[in-house]
Design an enzyme around this catalytic site. Structure first.
Site, PDB file in Angstrom:
ATOM      1  N   PHE A   8       0.857  -1.196   0.000  1.00 52.55           N
ATOM      2  CA  PHE A   8       0.000   0.000   0.000  1.00 52.55           C
ATOM      3  C   PHE A   8       0.890   1.241   0.000  1.00 52.55           C
ATOM      4  CE2 PHE A   8      -3.604   2.554   1.999  1.00 52.55           C
ATOM      5  CZ  PHE A   8      -4.418   2.469   0.885  1.00 52.55           C
ATOM      6  N   GLU A 151      -1.218  -5.740 -16.277  1.00 51.79           N
ATOM      7  CA  GLU A 151      -1.045  -4.588 -17.169  1.00 51.79           C
ATOM      8  C   GLU A 151      -0.127  -3.523 -16.570  1.00 51.79           C
ATOM      9  OE1 GLU A 151      -2.594  -4.009 -20.527  1.00 51.79           O
ATOM     10  OE2 GLU A 151      -0.731  -2.946 -20.196  1.00 51.79           O
ATOM     11  N   GLY A 208       7.470  10.013  -7.265  1.00 53.10           N
ATOM     12  CA  GLY A 208       6.900   8.660  -7.170  1.00 53.10           C
ATOM     13  C   GLY A 208       7.179   7.794  -8.379  1.00 53.10           C
ATOM     14  N   GLU A 211      11.882   3.298  -8.228  1.00 49.15           N
ATOM     15  CA  GLU A 211      11.699   2.144  -7.352  1.00 49.15           C
ATOM     16  C   GLU A 211      12.191   2.513  -5.950  1.00 49.15           C
ATOM     17  OE1 GLU A 211      10.380  -1.047  -8.574  1.00 49.15           O
ATOM     18  OE2 GLU A 211       9.820   0.553  -9.921  1.00 49.15           O
ATOM     19  N   ASP A 222      15.195  -2.419 -13.963  1.00 51.17           N
ATOM     20  CA  ASP A 222      13.735  -2.298 -14.055  1.00 51.17           C
ATOM     21  C   ASP A 222      13.278  -2.468 -15.511  1.00 51.17           C
ATOM     22  OD1 ASP A 222      11.052  -1.305 -12.809  1.00 51.17           O
ATOM     23  OD2 ASP A 222      11.362  -0.026 -14.556  1.00 51.17           O
ATOM     24  N   LYS A 226      11.051  -5.561 -17.278  1.00 45.00           N
ATOM     25  CA  LYS A 226       9.891  -5.370 -18.164  1.00 45.00           C
ATOM     26  C   LYS A 226      10.123  -6.074 -19.501  1.00 45.00           C
ATOM     27  CE  LYS A 226       8.655  -1.129 -15.818  1.00 45.00           C
ATOM     28  NZ  LYS A 226       9.024   0.278 -15.650  1.00 45.00           N
TER      29      LYS A 226
HETATM   30  N1  HSE Z   1      10.389   2.747 -11.429  1.00 41.77           N
HETATM   31  C1  HSE Z   1       9.562   2.452 -12.568  1.00 41.77           C
HETATM   32  C2  HSE Z   1       9.866   3.463 -13.661  1.00 41.77           C
HETATM   33  C3  HSE Z   1       8.134   2.502 -12.156  1.00 41.77           C
HETATM   34  O1  HSE Z   1      10.518   4.474 -13.382  1.00 41.77           O
HETATM   35  O2  HSE Z   1       9.482   3.245 -14.798  1.00 41.77           O
HETATM   36  C4  HSE Z   1       7.188   1.910 -13.148  1.00 41.77           C
HETATM   37  O3  HSE Z   1       7.407   0.531 -13.306  1.00 41.77           O
END
Ligand code: HSE
Length: 338
Positions: A8, A151, A208, A211, A222, A226
């Site tokens: 959360f 998604e 925000g 990570e 990251d 993906k």
């Molecule tokens: N830390 C990731 C980014 C968040 O900056 O793309 C989304 O997955």
């Protein structure tokens, strides 16, 4: 639809905010009235109430720093751990948005196993389980007769997964190439504007995008995670991180950026995936390349297909509401299919 939110932070709270602010529209337009029955955080407590939790009180408790600040109510249970909530709560769906772990995918992978085992659908913003254990998760979901949706794991709520796995069904996709990390794209843009690397990273964190450990962003892991999700889910290739070339942006200097600018080019962190493999590396693109003009925390992906040629999708790639929306889109999909 009753939801257990495991995790959360920025993303889970983003989803809660959307569910609160769009409650009337979701009900009227889609006959969709989801209810959060459980919330689990790593260090700030957990709550379960089979009749539902109030979103305003949840968000205000988090603003005060701990779910202990949620008001007492009949039937409210505090401090069950994640596995107990997943196994014993009356939730229909587990929504998992704890930190992505690209080494073991844990503890989220065990949460997914427990959720399917106890007859719950699984919706993930957490990239680890999809990147590392996609085929196991699909098998578990199929045997449980439940849905697995993710998604929000790639390009936040910008529908990169649904585009490839749903809208482009019937096309053969032979390549995916794109900008899959918002933090690094934001940092590169700010460095082009003359901002020092450290300050740009701090901004990406406060907005925000980054990570919990931003090394995962700036070192390319990251985006690589993906790429693994695309390899496994879109191409059906069981690619692993050790089989990929992964380079981040932390060695790029202001001088590199200036040199590219004088040549009419821009640095972008480009992920490339084919059925044979994948890579993530900083790449100099001419400013005429559409990917060179993807700015801020936006992401983009180009799928190369046999019937449509190249199809490019550009949109938000990170952040509270864009990622919260990715989760909402999966929940709506489950609602439609149920
Ligand atoms: N830390 C990731 C980014 C968040 O900056 O793309 C989304 O997955």
């Amino acid at each position: 639809m009753k939801l257990a939110l495991i995790g959360f932070g920025v993303v889970g709270q983003g989803l809660a905010e959307i569910l609160r602010d769009k409650a009337d529209d979701l009900h009227q337009s889609y006959d969709f009235a989801p209810q959060i029955v459980a919330v689990v955080t790593q260090r700030r407590g957990s709550l379960y109430c089979l009749d539902g939790l109030r979103i305003d009180d949840l968000l205000s408790a988090m603003t005060k720093g701990h779910l202990d600040h949620y008001p007492d109510a009949a039937g409210l249970i505090r401090d069950w751990d994640a596995l107990r909530i997943i196994r014993e709560s009356n939730a229909d769906v587990m929504v998992e948005s704890t930190h992505s772990n690209f080494e073991t995918a844990q503890p989220a992978l065990d949460y997914c196993r427990a959720a399917f085992d106890s007859g719950k659908h699984v919706v993930l913003a957490n990239k680890g389980p999809v990147a590392l254990a996609y085929s196991e998760l699909v098998t578990l979901a199929d045997s449980a007769g439940k849905k697995l949706f993710f998604e929000a794991t790639v390009m936040a709520g910008t529908p990169s997964i649904r585009l490839a796995m749903d809208a482009l069904s019937g096309c053969q996709i032979t390549e995916a190439r794109g900008i899959l990390n918002g933090t690094t794209n934001y940092i590169l843009m700010q460095m082009e504007n003359g901002m020092p690397y450290g300050e740009a990273l701090a901004q990406a964190q406060s907005l925000g995008y980054a990570e919990a450990d931003p090394a995962g962003d700036v070192d390319g892991w990251d985006a690589a995670g993906k790429a693994l999700i695309l390899a496994n889910a879109v191409f059906g290739t069981p690619l692993t991180l050790s089989q990929m070339t992964v380079k981040g942006i932390s060695n790029l200097t202001q001088a590199d950026i200036e040199t590219a600018r004088h040549a009419g080019e821009r640095w972008k962190l480009i992920a490339h995936v084919t059925p044979e493999g994948g890579s993530v590396q900083p790449t100099r693109l001419p400013v005429t390349d559409p990917l060179a003009n993807v700015s801020g925390a936006n992401n983009a992906i180009t799928y190369k297909t046999d019937l449509l040629g190249r199809v490019t999708l550009i949109g938000a790639g990170a952040g509270r509401l864009p990622t919260g929306f990715g989760l909402l889109s999966d929940l709506l999909n489950i609602h439609r299919l149920a």
